[in-house]
Design an enzyme around this catalytic site. Structure first.
Site, PDB file in Angstrom:
ATOM      1  N   HIS A   1       7.266  -9.690   0.275  1.00 20.18           N
ATOM      2  CA  HIS A   1       6.427 -10.592  -0.323  1.00 20.18           C
ATOM      3  C   HIS A   1       5.830 -11.669   1.085  1.00 20.18           C
ATOM      4  O   HIS A   1       4.750 -12.283   1.369  1.00 20.18           O
ATOM      5  CB  HIS A   1       6.994 -11.826  -1.589  1.00 20.18           C
ATOM      6  CG  HIS A   1       6.206 -11.119  -2.612  1.00 20.18           C
ATOM      7  ND1 HIS A   1       7.567 -10.121  -3.561  1.00 20.18           N
ATOM      8  CD2 HIS A   1       5.293 -10.408  -3.164  1.00 20.18           C
ATOM      9  CE1 HIS A   1       7.135 -10.451  -4.555  1.00 20.18           C
ATOM     10  NE2 HIS A   1       5.916 -10.197  -4.362  1.00 20.18           N
TER      11      HIS A   1
ATOM     12  N   ARG B   1      -0.616 -11.432  -9.101  1.00 14.29           N
ATOM     13  CA  ARG B   1       0.688 -11.488  -8.604  1.00 14.29           C
ATOM     14  C   ARG B   1       1.274 -13.146  -9.500  1.00 14.29           C
ATOM     15  O   ARG B   1       1.828 -13.740  -8.409  1.00 14.29           O
ATOM     16  CB  ARG B   1       1.222 -11.560  -7.840  1.00 14.29           C
ATOM     17  CG  ARG B   1       1.670 -10.152  -6.835  1.00 14.29           C
ATOM     18  CD  ARG B   1       2.104  -9.922  -5.350  1.00 14.29           C
ATOM     19  NE  ARG B   1       2.201  -8.428  -5.552  1.00 14.29           N
ATOM     20  CZ  ARG B   1       1.405  -7.755  -4.658  1.00 14.29           C
ATOM     21  NH1 ARG B   1       0.752  -8.563  -4.233  1.00 14.29           N
ATOM     22  NH2 ARG B   1       1.564  -6.759  -4.266  1.00 14.29           N
TER      23      ARG B   1
ATOM     24  N   ARG C   1      -1.894 -10.706 -14.124  1.00 13.56           N
ATOM     25  CA  ARG C   1      -0.300  -9.307 -14.369  1.00 13.56           C
ATOM     26  C   ARG C   1       0.466 -10.424 -14.879  1.00 13.56           C
ATOM     27  O   ARG C   1       1.098 -11.318 -14.682  1.00 13.56           O
ATOM     28  CB  ARG C   1       0.419  -8.501 -13.153  1.00 13.56           C
ATOM     29  CG  ARG C   1       1.756  -8.458 -13.670  1.00 13.56           C
ATOM     30  CD  ARG C   1       1.541  -7.419 -12.300  1.00 13.56           C
ATOM     31  NE  ARG C   1       2.242  -7.952 -10.901  1.00 13.56           N
ATOM     32  CZ  ARG C   1       2.185  -7.576 -10.189  1.00 13.56           C
ATOM     33  NH1 ARG C   1       2.513  -6.300  -9.418  1.00 13.56           N
ATOM     34  NH2 ARG C   1       3.609  -8.161  -8.961  1.00 13.56           N
TER      35      ARG C   1
ATOM     36  N   GLU D   1       3.149   2.151 -12.181  1.00 13.25           N
ATOM     37  CA  GLU D   1       4.196   2.355 -11.335  1.00 13.25           C
ATOM     38  C   GLU D   1       5.126   2.629 -11.424  1.00 13.25           C
ATOM     39  O   GLU D   1       6.093   2.518 -10.596  1.00 13.25           O
ATOM     40  CB  GLU D   1       3.926   1.070 -10.587  1.00 13.25           C
ATOM     41  CG  GLU D   1       4.415   0.111 -11.504  1.00 13.25           C
ATOM     42  CD  GLU D   1       4.539  -1.981 -11.321  1.00 13.25           C
ATOM     43  OE1 GLU D   1       4.559  -1.603 -10.273  1.00 13.25           O
ATOM     44  OE2 GLU D   1       4.783  -2.337 -12.187  1.00 13.25           O
TER      45      GLU D   1
ATOM     46  N   ASN E   1       3.143   0.622  -4.536  1.00  9.99           N
ATOM     47  CA  ASN E   1       4.456   0.106  -3.889  1.00  9.99           C
ATOM     48  C   ASN E   1       5.639   0.687  -4.564  1.00  9.99           C
ATOM     49  O   ASN E   1       6.556   1.144  -4.057  1.00  9.99           O
ATOM     50  CB  ASN E   1       4.116  -1.363  -3.659  1.00  9.99           C
ATOM     51  CG  ASN E   1       2.903  -2.220  -3.171  1.00  9.99           C
ATOM     52  OD1 ASN E   1       2.410  -1.661  -2.323  1.00  9.99           O
ATOM     53  ND2 ASN E   1       3.079  -3.636  -3.617  1.00  9.99           N
ATOM     54  N   ASP E   2       5.768  -0.022  -5.705  1.00  9.06           N
ATOM     55  CA  ASP E   2       6.453   0.506  -6.725  1.00  9.06           C
ATOM     56  C   ASP E   2       6.701   2.556  -6.978  1.00  9.06           C
ATOM     57  O   ASP E   2       7.584   3.369  -7.135  1.00  9.06           O
ATOM     58  CB  ASP E   2       6.701  -0.095  -7.906  1.00  9.06           C
ATOM     59  CG  ASP E   2       7.358  -1.146  -8.063  1.00  9.06           C
ATOM     60  OD1 ASP E   2       8.512  -1.399  -7.286  1.00  9.06           O
ATOM     61  OD2 ASP E   2       6.699  -2.429  -8.564  1.00  9.06           O
TER      62      ASP E   2
ATOM     63  N   ARG F   1      13.018   0.706  -1.095  1.00 10.39           N
ATOM     64  CA  ARG F   1      11.633   0.405   0.201  1.00 10.39           C
ATOM     65  C   ARG F   1      12.129   0.002   0.836  1.00 10.39           C
ATOM     66  O   ARG F   1      12.090  -0.231   2.035  1.00 10.39           O
ATOM     67  CB  ARG F   1      10.471  -0.886  -0.845  1.00 10.39           C
ATOM     68  CG  ARG F   1       9.936  -0.308  -2.305  1.00 10.39           C
ATOM     69  CD  ARG F   1       9.429  -1.700  -1.718  1.00 10.39           C
ATOM     70  NE  ARG F   1       8.592  -2.247  -3.627  1.00 10.39           N
ATOM     71  CZ  ARG F   1       7.660  -2.953  -3.813  1.00 10.39           C
ATOM     72  NH1 ARG F   1       6.845  -4.010  -3.123  1.00 10.39           N
ATOM     73  NH2 ARG F   1       7.655  -2.790  -4.921  1.00 10.39           N
TER      74      ARG F   1
ATOM     75  N   CYS G   1      -3.587  -1.577  -7.031  1.00 12.67           N
ATOM     76  CA  CYS G   1      -3.719  -2.674  -6.739  1.00 12.67           C
ATOM     77  C   CYS G   1      -2.440  -2.605  -5.582  1.00 12.67           C
ATOM     78  O   CYS G   1      -2.106  -3.281  -4.856  1.00 12.67           O
ATOM     79  CB  CYS G   1      -3.585  -3.433  -7.516  1.00 12.67           C
ATOM     80  SG  CYS G   1      -2.255  -2.990  -8.524  1.00 12.67           S
TER      81      CYS G   1
HETATM   82  C1  PEP Z   1       3.165  -2.368  -6.285  1.00 11.02           C
HETATM   83  O1  PEP Z   1       3.914  -1.827  -7.179  1.00 11.02           O
HETATM   84  O2  PEP Z   1       2.002  -0.888  -6.306  1.00 11.02           O
HETATM   85  C2  PEP Z   1       2.246  -3.408  -7.102  1.00 11.02           C
HETATM   86  C3  PEP Z   1       0.969  -3.720  -7.020  1.00 11.02           C
HETATM   87  O3  PEP Z   1       3.423  -4.321  -7.556  1.00 11.02           O
HETATM   88  P1  PEP Z   1       4.773  -5.286  -6.817  1.00 11.02           P
HETATM   89  O4  PEP Z   1       3.949  -4.811  -5.023  1.00 11.02           O
HETATM   90  O5  PEP Z   1       4.157  -6.606  -6.810  1.00 11.02           O
HETATM   91  O6  PEP Z   1       5.537  -4.490  -7.081  1.00 11.02           O
HETATM   92 MG    MG Z   2       4.884  -3.195  -8.528  1.00 13.29          MG
END
Ligand code: PEP
Ligand code: MG
Length: 539
Positions: free
Chosen positions: A186, A293, A329, A427, A450-451, A461, A498
Site C-alpha cells: 500500500h 479499495r 470493491r 484474482e 497482483n493476487d 509477493r 485493475c
Molecule cells: C489485485 O490483486 O490485483 C488487486 C488489484 O487487489 P489488491 O492489490 O488490492 O489486492
Molecule cells: Mg487483490
C-alpha cells in the site's frame, strides 16, 4: 548505494528526514515531588493547547472547518475536569507525570472502546492521539509532523501507514524510502497515486541514513545514493529533467479518446483508496474509477466506519466523477491487510484463509452496512459493486442475496437508493478457470493480477527468495488472463484489469489482442497507458 525495489517512477533529490515513532518509554523518569510533577504536566498541557490551537487555525484555511473539528474535540477532551484532576490525583499518589497521564488516558481509552455507540468508540483514537502528544511533550521527544516537512524532503520510514501518507504534501516531498513493502504494497500504491518517486524494501535504511543527508532516490531502480558528489547530482538532475519532459509530452493524451489503431474504443480508469483521490484521477485524464479499495476507509481507526460515513465517502466519489463509472470493491481485508478492531483470528496461512469476501459473508452486519452505504450512494452517480477474492459461484449468489436484502430494507425504511450491477475480481486461479461459469452470475470481471500472479505461481509477493517467480508474464498467468478475457467476451460481459499489470506497456498489446475493455491503473500511469493503447498495432 543502497538498493531496494523501485516502486514509484521518477527521480528525487533532497534532504533526508527520518520518520520514526517517538520513543515514549518513561520508565527511567524519576519522581521529582508532587509540585514539580504537576508543574511539568501543566507546561505540557499549555504547550499542547497552544500547538493544537495553531494547527486548528492552519487547518481551517487549508482543509476546511470539518477537518479542524477533530482537533477542536481534542481540546475539549483535555479540558474535561475529570481528566486533568484525575492525572493530578495520580501524581499526588506518587506517580511521575508521564505515568499519571498514561494511567488516566488508558482509563478513558478503555471506557470509550467499551461503548456501544460507534461515535463514542471513535473517541478512543482521539484519546490515544492526545496521550501520545502529551507524553511526547513531557519527554521532549516530539515526533516529526509530516505535513510540515520542508520542500525537498526525502522521507525515510520503516513503512508508511495510510494516516501518515494522508499528511504528505506532495509538493514538499522529493521521494519516499521505506525498509519494508513491495511494488504492490500500500505504501507503493499511495506513492504512485501521489506521483512521488519511491524506493521500498531498502534494507537497513533507518540505520544507514542520517537526518539531513543529501539523497538521490531512483524510483525506477529502487536505488538510494547517500551524500552523492556534485557530478552525480548533476547526472540525476539531468535524468530528472528528461523524465519530467517525457511526462509532459504525455499531456497531448489528456483529451484524446482511448481508441486503438483499428478504431475500437477502450477505457482507461484510475485506482483509488480514498474519496479525494477521485479528483487526482480526473486531473490525470481518467475516464472512470476501476477500483476503489474501500479497506482504506477501515484502517487507522478503532472501529469500523458507520453506514453514514461510508455513504459520504462513496457518494463523494460518485459526485466528483459525474456520470462516469465508479467500481467500488467491497471490503478486502485479511492476508496482509490487518485491521485490529475486526479481531480477525490469527491463522497459519492468512493468504489462504478467512479474508475478503469469505470474511464478509461470515460477518453479515459489517458487510450489510457497507452494501447499504454503496446502494444509497448509487443514487448519486454511476456506481458498480465488485466482490474481491471470489473462488466459487456460490459466493456471488450469497453476496447478491444480501444485496437484495439490503435493497428491501432500504425500500421499507423509505431511504433513497439505486440497484447496481454486481461484478467480481478475477484474482484467484479458481475464478479464472471457471470464469465461463462465473460469467453467468457476474455483471463484469476485473482481473486482479497482483493476487492472480501470486496465487497462480504459488508465490508470496513479499518473499525476496522467490520474487523471480512473481511475474505476470509467466505463461501460466498469461493463460489465466487470456482465458478470463475470452470467457467474458463469450458471455458478453465487460472485462477490465485493475492489477498493476494493466499499466505494463509490454503487456498492453497482448491484452488488446485478447479483447480487454478497460484498464484501471494508478492515476499517474493513466496517460502513458492511453498512449500505449492508442499506439499499439492491433490491425
Ligand atoms: C489485485 O490483486 O490485483 C488487486 C488489484 O487487489 P489488491 O492489490 O488490492 O489486492
Ligand atoms: Mg487483490
Amino acid at each position: 548505494m543502497l538498493k531496494g525495489i523501485g516502486a514509484s517512477n521518477g527521480y528525487g533529490i533532497g534532504k533526508a528526514v527520518i520518520i520514526e515513532d517517538a520513543n515514549l518509554d518513561y520508565s527511567s523518569v524519576r519522581y521529582a515531588g508532587a509540585e514539580a510533577e504537576k508543574s511539568r504536566l501543566q507546561n505540557a498541557v499549555d504547550s499542547f493547547i497552544k500547538e493544537t490551537t495553531e494547527m486548528i487555525e492552519a487547518l481551517k484555511s487549508s482543509a476546511g472547518e470539518k477537518e479542524a473539528e477533530i482537533l477542536e474535540g481534542h481540546l475539549t477532551m483535555l479540558n474535561d475536569p475529570f481528566m486533568l484532576s484525575g492525572i493530578n490525583e495520580q501524581i499526588d499518589a506518587g506517580l511521575v507525570a508521564e505515568a499519571a497521564a498514561d494511567a488516566v488516558f488508558k482509563m478513558f481509552y478503555d471506557m470509550f472502546t467499551g461503548m456501544e455507540d460507534e461515535m463514542m468508540r471513535q473517541r478512543a483514537s482521539d484519546v490515544k492521539d492526545i496521550r501520545d502528544s502529551i507524553l511526547e511533550l513531557l519527554l521532549g521527544v516530539k515526533k516529526i509532523d509530516i505535513s510540515k516537512v520542508e520542500k525537498g524532503s526525502v522521507l525515510i520510514a520503516k513503512d508508511f501507514t495510510p494516516s501518515m501518507t494522508s499528511q504528505i504534501k506532495k509538493e514538499n516531498v522529493a521521494a519516499i524510502v521505506t525498509e519494508v513493502g513491495g511494488v504492490t504494497s500500500h505504501s507503493a500504491i499511495l506513492a504512485r497515486a501521489m506521483g512521488i518517486p519511491a524506493a521500498l524494501s531498502v534494507p537497513d535504511a533507518l540505520n544507514s541514513i542520517i537526518n539531513g543527508d543529501t539523497l538521490i532516490v531512483d524510483g525506477f531502480r529502487g536505488e538510494v545514493f547517500t551524500n552523492p558528489d556534485a557530478k552525480q547530482i548533476n547526472e540525476y538532475e539531468q535524468k530528472q529533467k528528461e523524465y519530467i519532459k517525457e511526462k509532459e509530452s504525455l499531456n497531448v493524451y489528456f483529451n484524446k479518446p482511448t481508441v486503438t489503431k483499428s478504431g475500437i474504443k477502450k477505457y482507461v480508469y484510475g485506482n483509488i483508496g480514498k474519496a479525494a483521490d477521485a479528483e487526482t484521477v480526473l486531473q490525470n485524464g481518467g475516464e472512470g474509477i476501476g477500483l476503489f479499495r474501500t479497506e482504506f476507509l477501515f484502517m487507522d481507526r478503532t472501529s469500523a466506519p458507520t453506514e453514514q460515513e461510508q455513504f459520504e465517502a462513496y457518494s463523494t466519489v460518485a459526485k466528483i466523477m459525474g456520470g462516469k463509472e465508479v467500481i467500488i470493491r467491497t471490503l478486502d481485508i485479511g492476508g496482509d491487510k490487518a485491521i485490529d478492531y475486526l479481531s480477525i483470528e490469527k491463522e497459519e496461512n492468512p493468504f489462504l484463509g478467512h479474508r475478503a469476501i469469505r470474511y464478509c459473508l461470515d460477518n453479515k452486519p459489517l458487510f450489510k452496512t457497507q452494501l447499504r452505504a454503496i446502494l444509497r450512494a448509487a443514487a448519486y452517480g454511476n456506481i458498480k459493486i465488485m466482490l474481491p477474492l471470489v473462488t466459487e459461484i456460490e459466493e456471488i449468489r450469497a453476496a447478491k442475496a444480501l444485496i437484495t436484502e439490503c435493497e428491501a430494507e432500504l425500500k421499507s425504511e423509505g431511504i433513497e437508493y439505486k440497484s447496481v450491477p454486481v461484478g467480481i475480481m478475477v484474482e484467484t486461479p479458481s475464478a479464472a478457470i471457471i470464469s465461463d461459469l462465473l460469467a453467468r452470475e457476474a455483471a463484469f470481471f476485473s482481473i486482479g493480477t497482483n493476487d492472480l500472479t501470486g496465487y497462480t505461481m504459488a508465490v508470496d509477493r513479499g518473499n525476496a527468495k522467490v520474487s523471480h517467480l512473481y511475474d505476470a508474464f509467466k505463461p501460466s498467468v498469461l493463460r489465466a488472463i487470456e482465458m478470463t478475457i475470452k470467457n467474458a467476451k463469450a458471455a458478453g460481459i465487460p472485462v477490465g484489469m485493475c492489477g498493476e499489470a494493466a499499466a505494463n506497456t509490454k503487456l498492453i498489446p497482448m491484452l488488446l489482442e485478447w479483447g480487454l475493455d478497460e484498464f484501471s491503473v494508478t492515476p499517474s500511469s493513466i496517460l502513458q497507458t492511453r498512449k500505449t493503447i492508442c499506439e499499439a498495432d492491433d490491425k
